[in-house]
Write a protein that holds these residues in place. Structure first.
Motif, PDB file in Angstrom:
ATOM      1  N   VAL A  73      24.457  25.731 -31.981  1.00 19.83           N
ATOM      2  CA  VAL A  73      24.016  25.014 -33.182  1.00 19.83           C
ATOM      3  C   VAL A  73      25.132  24.063 -33.645  1.00 19.83           C
ATOM      4  CG1 VAL A  73      23.206  25.195 -35.566  1.00 19.83           C
ATOM      5  CG2 VAL A  73      22.536  26.920 -33.879  1.00 19.83           C
ATOM      6  N   PRO A  74      24.883  22.766 -33.514  1.00 25.28           N
ATOM      7  CA  PRO A  74      25.862  21.797 -34.001  1.00 25.28           C
ATOM      8  C   PRO A  74      25.622  21.449 -35.470  1.00 25.28           C
ATOM      9  CG  PRO A  74      24.154  20.659 -32.769  1.00 25.28           C
ATOM     10  CD  PRO A  74      23.777  22.132 -32.771  1.00 25.28           C
ATOM     11  N   HIS A  75      26.697  21.142 -36.152  1.00 24.09           N
ATOM     12  CA  HIS A  75      26.644  20.749 -37.569  1.00 24.09           C
ATOM     13  C   HIS A  75      27.475  19.492 -37.762  1.00 24.09           C
ATOM     14  CE1 HIS A  75      26.126  25.135 -37.442  1.00 24.09           C
ATOM     15  NE2 HIS A  75      25.524  25.073 -38.614  1.00 24.09           N
ATOM     16  N   LEU A  76      27.059  18.677 -38.706  1.00 21.86           N
ATOM     17  CA  LEU A  76      27.867  17.524 -39.109  1.00 21.86           C
ATOM     18  C   LEU A  76      28.612  17.858 -40.394  1.00 21.86           C
ATOM     19  CD1 LEU A  76      25.610  14.420 -38.453  1.00 21.86           C
ATOM     20  CD2 LEU A  76      27.535  15.253 -37.097  1.00 21.86           C
ATOM     21  N   VAL A 101      26.968  33.033 -29.069  1.00 17.58           N
ATOM     22  CA  VAL A 101      26.628  32.067 -30.113  1.00 17.58           C
ATOM     23  C   VAL A 101      27.772  31.070 -30.221  1.00 17.58           C
ATOM     24  CG1 VAL A 101      26.394  31.739 -32.619  1.00 17.58           C
ATOM     25  CG2 VAL A 101      25.118  33.571 -31.466  1.00 17.58           C
ATOM     26  N   VAL A 102      27.427  29.789 -30.196  1.00 19.62           N
ATOM     27  CA  VAL A 102      28.415  28.741 -30.431  1.00 19.62           C
ATOM     28  C   VAL A 102      27.989  27.963 -31.671  1.00 19.62           C
ATOM     29  CG1 VAL A 102      29.513  26.631 -29.566  1.00 19.62           C
ATOM     30  CG2 VAL A 102      28.999  28.527 -27.988  1.00 19.62           C
ATOM     31  N   ASP A 103      28.760  28.126 -32.735  1.00 19.38           N
ATOM     32  CA  ASP A 103      28.483  27.408 -33.979  1.00 19.38           C
ATOM     33  C   ASP A 103      29.548  26.316 -34.085  1.00 19.38           C
ATOM     34  OD1 ASP A 103      28.956  26.862 -36.927  1.00 19.38           O
ATOM     35  OD2 ASP A 103      27.152  28.120 -37.038  1.00 19.38           O
ATOM     36  N   ALA A 104      29.122  25.063 -33.961  1.00 25.05           N
ATOM     37  CA  ALA A 104      30.090  23.967 -33.868  1.00 25.05           C
ATOM     38  C   ALA A 104      29.958  23.017 -35.050  1.00 25.05           C
ATOM     39  CB  ALA A 104      29.894  23.206 -32.571  1.00 25.05           C
ATOM     40  N   LYS A 105      31.108  22.563 -35.531  1.00 25.64           N
ATOM     41  CA  LYS A 105      31.174  21.629 -36.663  1.00 25.64           C
ATOM     42  C   LYS A 105      31.856  20.364 -36.177  1.00 25.64           C
ATOM     43  CE  LYS A 105      31.566  26.042 -38.205  1.00 25.64           C
ATOM     44  NZ  LYS A 105      31.759  27.163 -37.223  1.00 25.64           N
ATOM     45  N   SER A 106      31.201  19.238 -36.362  1.00 25.19           N
ATOM     46  CA  SER A 106      31.739  17.994 -35.830  1.00 25.19           C
ATOM     47  C   SER A 106      31.914  16.945 -36.913  1.00 25.19           C
ATOM     48  CB  SER A 106      30.788  17.431 -34.760  1.00 25.19           C
ATOM     49  OG  SER A 106      31.235  16.145 -34.343  1.00 25.19           O
ATOM     50  N   GLY A 107      32.961  16.157 -36.769  1.00 23.25           N
ATOM     51  CA  GLY A 107      33.091  14.945 -37.563  1.00 23.25           C
ATOM     52  C   GLY A 107      32.024  13.939 -37.161  1.00 23.25           C
ATOM     53  N   ILE A 108      31.847  12.935 -38.014  1.00 24.13           N
ATOM     54  CA  ILE A 108      30.709  12.036 -37.861  1.00 24.13           C
ATOM     55  C   ILE A 108      30.876  11.074 -36.690  1.00 24.13           C
ATOM     56  CG2 ILE A 108      29.212  10.429 -39.095  1.00 24.13           C
ATOM     57  CD1 ILE A 108      29.386  13.201 -40.364  1.00 24.13           C
ATOM     58  N   PRO A 128      31.653  16.276 -43.267  1.00 18.84           N
ATOM     59  CA  PRO A 128      32.116  14.959 -43.713  1.00 18.84           C
ATOM     60  C   PRO A 128      33.583  14.680 -43.393  1.00 18.84           C
ATOM     61  CG  PRO A 128      31.838  16.445 -45.580  1.00 18.84           C
ATOM     62  CD  PRO A 128      31.389  17.195 -44.366  1.00 18.84           C
ATOM     63  N   MET A 129      33.815  14.367 -42.175  1.00 18.41           N
ATOM     64  CA  MET A 129      35.116  13.874 -41.738  1.00 18.41           C
ATOM     65  C   MET A 129      34.840  12.965 -40.551  1.00 18.41           C
ATOM     66  SD  MET A 129      36.848  17.241 -39.967  1.00 18.41           S
ATOM     67  CE  MET A 129      36.159  17.956 -38.465  1.00 18.41           C
ATOM     68  N   THR A 130      35.800  12.159 -40.177  1.00 23.25           N
ATOM     69  CA  THR A 130      35.543  11.202 -39.115  1.00 23.25           C
ATOM     70  C   THR A 130      35.695  11.827 -37.740  1.00 23.25           C
ATOM     71  OG1 THR A 130      36.219   9.389 -40.536  1.00 23.25           O
ATOM     72  CG2 THR A 130      36.212   8.961 -38.176  1.00 23.25           C
ATOM     73  N   ARG A 131      36.809  12.505 -37.513  1.00 18.24           N
ATOM     74  CA  ARG A 131      37.098  13.076 -36.201  1.00 18.24           C
ATOM     75  C   ARG A 131      37.320  14.573 -36.294  1.00 18.24           C
ATOM     76  NH1 ARG A 131      41.003   9.690 -32.455  1.00 18.24           N
ATOM     77  NH2 ARG A 131      40.330   7.568 -32.883  1.00 18.24           N
ATOM     78  N   GLY A 132      37.077  15.244 -35.176  1.00 23.26           N
ATOM     79  CA  GLY A 132      37.395  16.656 -35.106  1.00 23.26           C
ATOM     80  C   GLY A 132      36.179  17.492 -34.785  1.00 23.26           C
ATOM     81  N   ILE A 133      36.401  18.509 -33.938  1.00 22.56           N
ATOM     82  CA  ILE A 133      35.376  19.521 -33.698  1.00 22.56           C
ATOM     83  C   ILE A 133      36.013  20.870 -33.891  1.00 22.56           C
ATOM     84  CG2 ILE A 133      34.056  20.696 -31.881  1.00 22.56           C
ATOM     85  CD1 ILE A 133      33.132  18.052 -30.892  1.00 22.56           C
ATOM     86  N   HIS A 134      35.285  21.723 -34.597  1.00 26.08           N
ATOM     87  CA  HIS A 134      35.666  23.121 -34.716  1.00 26.08           C
ATOM     88  C   HIS A 134      34.511  23.920 -34.140  1.00 26.08           C
ATOM     89  CE1 HIS A 134      36.570  27.045 -36.424  1.00 26.08           C
ATOM     90  NE2 HIS A 134      37.725  26.603 -36.874  1.00 26.08           N
ATOM     91  N   ALA A 135      34.776  24.613 -33.026  1.00 24.55           N
ATOM     92  CA  ALA A 135      33.755  25.491 -32.456  1.00 24.55           C
ATOM     93  C   ALA A 135      34.129  26.921 -32.793  1.00 24.55           C
ATOM     94  CB  ALA A 135      33.668  25.302 -30.948  1.00 24.55           C
ATOM     95  N   THR A 136      33.164  27.646 -33.352  1.00 27.74           N
ATOM     96  CA  THR A 136      33.376  29.065 -33.612  1.00 27.74           C
ATOM     97  C   THR A 136      32.404  29.803 -32.717  1.00 27.74           C
ATOM     98  OG1 THR A 136      33.679  28.342 -35.898  1.00 27.74           O
ATOM     99  CG2 THR A 136      33.809  30.703 -35.471  1.00 27.74           C
ATOM    100  N   CYS A 137      32.949  30.624 -31.827  1.00 23.29           N
ATOM    101  CA  CYS A 137      32.142  31.243 -30.776  1.00 23.29           C
ATOM    102  C   CYS A 137      32.129  32.757 -30.973  1.00 23.29           C
ATOM    103  CB  CYS A 137      32.721  30.899 -29.401  1.00 23.29           C
ATOM    104  SG  CYS A 137      32.901  29.119 -29.144  1.00 23.29           S
ATOM    105  N   TYR A 138      30.976  33.343 -30.728  1.00 22.78           N
ATOM    106  CA  TYR A 138      30.772  34.761 -30.976  1.00 22.78           C
ATOM    107  C   TYR A 138      30.116  35.390 -29.751  1.00 22.78           C
ATOM    108  CZ  TYR A 138      31.033  33.050 -35.827  1.00 22.78           C
ATOM    109  OH  TYR A 138      31.408  32.437 -36.991  1.00 22.78           O
ATOM    110  N   ALA A 139      30.635  36.545 -29.334  1.00 23.31           N
ATOM    111  CA  ALA A 139      29.945  37.297 -28.278  1.00 23.31           C
ATOM    112  C   ALA A 139      30.301  38.771 -28.423  1.00 23.31           C
ATOM    113  CB  ALA A 139      30.342  36.790 -26.891  1.00 23.31           C
ATOM    114  N   ALA A 163      23.063  21.240 -40.334  1.00 17.56           N
ATOM    115  CA  ALA A 163      22.877  21.499 -38.907  1.00 17.56           C
ATOM    116  C   ALA A 163      21.847  20.515 -38.367  1.00 17.56           C
ATOM    117  CB  ALA A 163      22.401  22.931 -38.693  1.00 17.56           C
ATOM    118  N   TYR A 164      21.835  20.343 -37.054  1.00 19.09           N
ATOM    119  CA  TYR A 164      20.816  19.484 -36.452  1.00 19.09           C
ATOM    120  C   TYR A 164      20.534  19.987 -35.040  1.00 19.09           C
ATOM    121  CZ  TYR A 164      24.607  17.021 -33.980  1.00 19.09           C
ATOM    122  OH  TYR A 164      25.691  16.711 -33.185  1.00 19.09           O
TER     123      TYR A 164
END
Lengths: 343, 343, 343, 343
Positions: D231-234, D172-179, D236-247, D201-202
C-alpha cells in the motif's frame, strides 16, 4: 440552558482546540481555563488565534463553578487533577491517557513510569469515550477516558471487522501522524528544519497506544485481545492521522460484503462514515469526522483499512466535546457539524 | 428569516470556502451552486470536505430562486454571469475582479485582454466591498465588487496612514501569498514538487492588483492616487497573505501616535484589528480576520506596516459574506465569528 | 597538496553544511571539528546525513594542526575563539557576525549586548568576505568576516545599482528566509506546528543585518551609507532566502540598460548571475549560487531587484569555502560547482 | 577515460537527477539529452537548477555517439526507445518499469494496458539492477532494469530476512512517498494546495510495484514468491520514501541476532547500511543511500523493518549511476559518495 465548561491546561494543543470548538457551541460555554506557564494572561492575548476570548483569564486552578471539565494535562498529572472534580459531581472528560488502560499493572507499565495509578477506583468506573462503540455507557458516565488519537483512528478502522469476526486476531496498524500530535511542549526533535521534508517511525512496536488499541478491540471479542503490531510515524504536516490497518481475512468475503458491513456498522454514527475512495486526512481538517475505507486484498487474503481523522479533532478535542454532549444529554453533534477547512 | 444564496462556480476555491462558511450561517443558506466541470454531482460528493452538503446538486446554472449570488468565475466571465442577477433584483457580490477598476480603459488594460467591459453601467454603480472603508455604501448596494486578496491586505495596512496624511504617496507593497491564491484550476507551475521549499516573485510591478490598491488608496486622498510598487510572491503554504508595506513618513510621528491612529481607525471594525506584535498569517487561518501592525522606522523616516489575512477568508469568501450581511441588513459579523484553526 | 581544515562548532547548521561541502573538495579536508554538546561522538554518528565522516571525532577544542579554521559559534563567542588561530597564522573565516561591523560602537550596539569587542585589532583588519566586491582583499586576508545570509542576498542585489549611482540612497530590503536561518539551537518559536503554514515578519527595521547592509553598500559610495529599511520574514521552508529590494531610480534608465549593467557587473563572478526571469530560491538549493533579477518599474520610477540564494550556501558555508579558496590561492570555485538539488 | 552518457527524457525528474549527479562524476560525462517538449533549448536554460549545463542542447533524439544510455521515458515507450541502443552495443539502464517483470503476461497485465512487450528477447536478458542482490550479473549486463523506487526500499528492507528464512511468506509493505515520485508530468491531483497538509493512500493493494517486490523476494527463495500486500501513500514532502515492512517471524530470533544478520548481509555494500535507530528519509536526501532498521516485535512474533531512501536517488537516478559504474567496470561508488543535504 448553557452548561459551564472548564479546561485544565488550555495551553496544550488539545486544550486550545477545545476552546476553539466551544466558541460556537450552542449549549456550552468556556468559563474557566487553567495553564500554569501563562496564568495571569487573557486567553485571547496568549493565543491570537483565540482572540475572541479577549476577556477570559488563564488561571492556575479552576475557581469558577463548572458543570464539565476537560483535562489535557500530561499523563499521570491528569488523573490527579481530574479526581476531585469527579468526586464533586462535575462531569469529567480526561483527554490524557490516565483512565484508558484497565488491566492491572497496565498504567504502571505503560504510563506511570512504575508509579501506581493515583485513583484506581475512578479508573475502574471510567468509560472509554468512543461513542461509535460505547454511546450509552458514555451518556451515563461521570468520567470518560477520551481515546488517544492513534487508537481512535485504528479502532474505528477495525471495529466492524473485529466485531464481525472476519479477520484473524493478528493485526498491523501503520499510522502516520502530523507533528501536532507530539504536543505543544514537545521541544527538541520537532524543530521545523529537522521535521520538514522528513518521514520517520518512532517507538516501533513499543508505543503506549498499542495496549489501548488491543484492549478496545478485545472488548469487541469478549475480552480476547488480538495481537496488534503498532508503528507510528511522523510526517511533515501539522494536523491529521492516517491509520492503515492490515489483518488476514478469516473467511472469504467480497469487497461488496465488507463495504456493506462497514456502512451498516456506522449507520447512525454522526461523525464516522465509509469513504468510497481512499480518504485524505485533509478532508477532516478542523472537524470531528473520521473516514474509513476498507479494501479486500483478495490476492493475498488480507483486509486493508485506511482511516483518517484530525488528531486534534476526532483524535482529541472534537471527540471530547462529542462525549460531553452525550454526558449532558445534548444532541451528540451539537457544535461539531463543521465542514473541513479545505484546501 | 433565512435568505437563499446561490454560488456561481462553487468549484473554485473561493466558491468552496463560501459554501464552507455558509453552512453555519444563522440567516443564510446555500440553495444553489453551479460548476460546469462537476455539474450533475452532489456538492458533498464532489468535495469530501463539504460532505455535509450531501444533498445539494452542482448545476450548470442557477435555477433556484435566490436572494443573493456570489460569483467566483474567472475574470471577464464573471461580469457576464452577474449582470442578469443584478438586473433581476438579486443582491450580487462579485468575488472576481470585474467590477473593481473604475477608470476608463482600466478593465481593458488590466483584465479584459483588450475587450471592453461587458456591463459598463453596472461597473459604474458597483461598490468596492471593503467595509472598513465603505460600510454604508455597501449596505445600500445592489452589486459589490469584492476586493482582491492582495488589495484587501494592502489597503487595510495603509488606509489609516493614507487617510491621516502621514506618509508620502510613494508606496511599496511587498506581498507573500500561499499557493491557494493561484486558484484551483491553476495547473502548470503550481505542482507540489516545484512549489514546495521555494519562494519566488512573479509579475513584478505588473500585477493587476496594483491599480486596485492605488485606486482605493487614492479615494482616501480625494482621488489623487499614490504611486504603488506592488510585488507579489508565492510562498510554500496553502492559505494566507502577508503584506509588508513601506512608505516614507511625511512628518514626524512617534510609534505611539501611529499605533493610536491605527487603533482609532479600526475601532468598531469587527474583523480588522491592530496587533501589538508582528502578526502571523496562521492566526487568521479559516477566519475573516485581518491583523495590522504599523512600525515607525525612525532611523530611516519610513513607515512599515505588516498585515495578515486568510486569502480565502478576508481576502475572498469571508469578505463576501461580510458584504452580504451588510447588504441584507444582518449583523455584519453573522456567521463569521470563528476562532482561527491553530496550530 | 591538501589543506587541513578545522570547524569550530560543527554542530550548528553552518558548520554541518561546511562539513558536507568539504567532503568532495579537491584540495581541502576536514580534519577537526568541535562541538561542546556532542563532543566525544563521531561526526558521522551524531549526524547521519554526514555518515561518510564515520571516523571523525567531535572534540571540545581543535587539537589537530590546521591550515584553515571556520567558526560558526554564536556571536561574541566566535571572536574569542577565532583570535588565537589568527594570531597563530591559521587562516580564519568567521561565519558568525563578530568581525563584520567596523564602525566604532557598532559591535556593542548591535551584537555584544553592550560588551566591547573582544579583539578590536583583528576587527580592524578583518575583510568582509563577499568576493563579488572584495576578491583581492579576501585573497590577501588572514581573517575574513563571512557575510550574513540576508546581507549576502541584499548586497548582491543592490551593489551594481549603488555602484553605478542609478538609485537614490533610500532602500527597502524585504527578505524572506527559510527556518534554518534561525539556527539549530533556536528552540522555542520554531516548532514545526507553529511555523508551518505561517508567514511572519520579525525584528522589523531593527535587525543587526541592517547596519551590515548599509555599511557594505556605503563602501560602494565612498563610505556614504544609504538609508536601509530592512524587514526579515520567516516562511515555511527549510532553506533559502529571497530578498526583494526597492529603491527610487535616481535617473532615467531602461530595463535593457539595467540588465546590461548587472550582467557586466557580475561577468566573471563564478557564483552570482543575472536571471532572465524572477528567480526561485529552490534553483539554488544546496549550492553556492546567487541569482539576481533587476526590474525597472517605470510607472513608479522604482528599481526592484529580486535575489535568491541558499542561506546555508552562498549565505554561510558555501561562501565560507569560496573565501577559503581565495585565501589559499585555490581556484575560487573549487569544490563548489554543484547543480542545485531540484526538485 | 571518460565515458559518454546519453539521457533519454532528461525532462523527467529521474532524468534531471541523473544529469545533476553526472555533473561531478569522475569518469562519465553527459553528452546528449533528449526531451520532446523542451527540445531546442539548452538544458541549463530549461532548468535553472542545472545552469552549469549551459551548453548542452536538449534534442529530440540522441545523435551523439554514447557509451551508456539512461531512459526515463514513461512505461511502454521506454522499451521501444531502449531496444535499438542495446542492439547497437550501447550499455542501457532503463529507469522505467519496462524490463522489470519477467513472468509471462506480467507486462501486459501490469504495465502495458494489454499490449504485448515490445522487446521480449531483451526482457529475458535484462538484469534487475539492485547491486545488493545482483552485483555480478549487473556488471556483465548489456541491459539493466533499474528498480522502482518503492521496490528498492522494500526489497532492501526485506532481503536479509527472506534470504535467511526467518519470516513467513506473508508480507505487508506500507510505503510513504514524497510527491516527486508521481513524476514531473503528473498534473492533476498533485497541486500544492491539495497535497500539502495531507496524507492519503492510493492504489491500495493494486500498484504495479507489488509484483516487482514479490518477484525479487521470490528469487531469494528459489522462485517461490511470497504474498505481498503493498500500500503506497503520498505524504507532503518532495523527496523520500519510507517503507515499513511487516512479516510474521518464522522462528524465534532475538533483536541482536536480526541486527547482526542484517549487518552481515550488507557488509561491503557501499550504499545500504543498518541504522541503529529508526531512520529518517531526510538523512538520505540527494544521495544514493538506503538505511534499513529491523525491529523484532517479540510481543507479537512480528518482524518490522523500516527503510528509507531518496526516491530520485537510490530509488531512481542514483541507482542508475551505480548500475552504470558496475556495467562499465568503474568503482561502484564513483560520483555517488555524497553527504545528504541536511537540514
Amino acid at each position: 440552558m448553557t452548561y459551564r465548561v472548564g479546561i485544565i491546561n488550555v495551553t496544550g494543543y488539545a486544550g486550545m482546540e477545545a476552546a476553539r470548538l466551544l466558541w460556537n457551541h450552542p449549549a456550552a460555554k468556556l468559563v474557566a481555563a487553567t495553564g500554569r506557564s501563562l496564568a495571569g494572561q487573557r486567553l485571547g492575548d496568549a493565543f491570537p488565534s483565540l482572540g475572541l476570548y479577549a476577556a477570559l483569564p488563564i488561571t492556575e486552578t479552576i475557581e469558577e463553578s463548572v458543570d464539565v471539565v476537560f483535562s489535557s494535562l500530561p499523563t499521570a498529572e491528569s488523573a490527579k487533577a481530574c479526581a476531585p472534580f469527579v468526586r464533586a459531581g462535575v462531569k469529567v472528560i480526561d483527554i490524557a491517557a490516565d483512565f484508558r488502560l484497565k488491566a492491572p499493572g497496565a498504567f504502571e507499565q505503560w504510563m506511570g513510569g512504575g508509579q501506581p495509578h493515583p485513583a484506581p477506583d475512578l479508573l475502574a468506573e471510567a468509560v472509554y469515550g468512543l461513542p461509535e462503540l460505547n454511546r450509552e455507557r458514555i451518556a451515563a458516565a461521570r468520567l470518560v477516558a477520551n481515546p488517544g488519537c492513534y487508537p481512535a483512528a485504528a479502532i474505528l478502522a477495525l471495529a466492524p471487522a473485529v466485531k464481525a469476526g472476519i479477520i484473524e486476531p493478528s493485526i498491523v496498524v501503520d499510522a502516520k501522524s502530523g507533528i501536532s500530535g507530539a504536543g505543544r511542549g514537545s521541544g527538541g526533535g520537532f524543530g521545523y528544519s529537522e521535521v520538514n521534508e522528513d518521514v520517520s517511525a518512532y517507538k516501533i512496536a513499543n508505543h503506549n497506544h498499542q495496549p489501548e488499541i488491543a484492549q478496545e478491540l478485545g472488548a469487541l471479542r469478549g475480552g480476547d485481545e488480538p495481537r496488534v503490531t503498532f508503528v507510528p510515524h511522523l510526517v511533515p504536516m501539522t494536523r491529521g492521522i492516517h491509520a492503515t490497518c492490515y489483518a488476514p481475512l478469516a473467511r472469504d468475503v467480497t469487497q461488496a460484503q465488507v463495504a456493506e458491513l462497514y456502512r451498516e456498522f456506522y449507520r447512525g454514527a454522526p461523525f464516522t462514515s465509509v469513504a468510497a475512495a481512499p480518504p485524505h486526512t485533509k478532508h477532516t481538517l478542523g472537524t470531528n469526522r473520521c473516514l474509513v475505507h476498507p479494501v479486500v486484498d483478495a490476492r493475498n487474503g488480507m483486509l486493508v483499512v485506511a482511516s483518517v481523522l484530525d488528531n486534534l479533532g476526532k483524535g482529541a478535542a472534537g471527540q471530547a466535546i462529542e462525549n460531553m454532549n452525550l454526558m449532558l444529554g445534548l444532541d451528540q453533534a451539537a457544535g461539531l457539524q463543521l465542514p473541513a477547512v479545505y484546501p
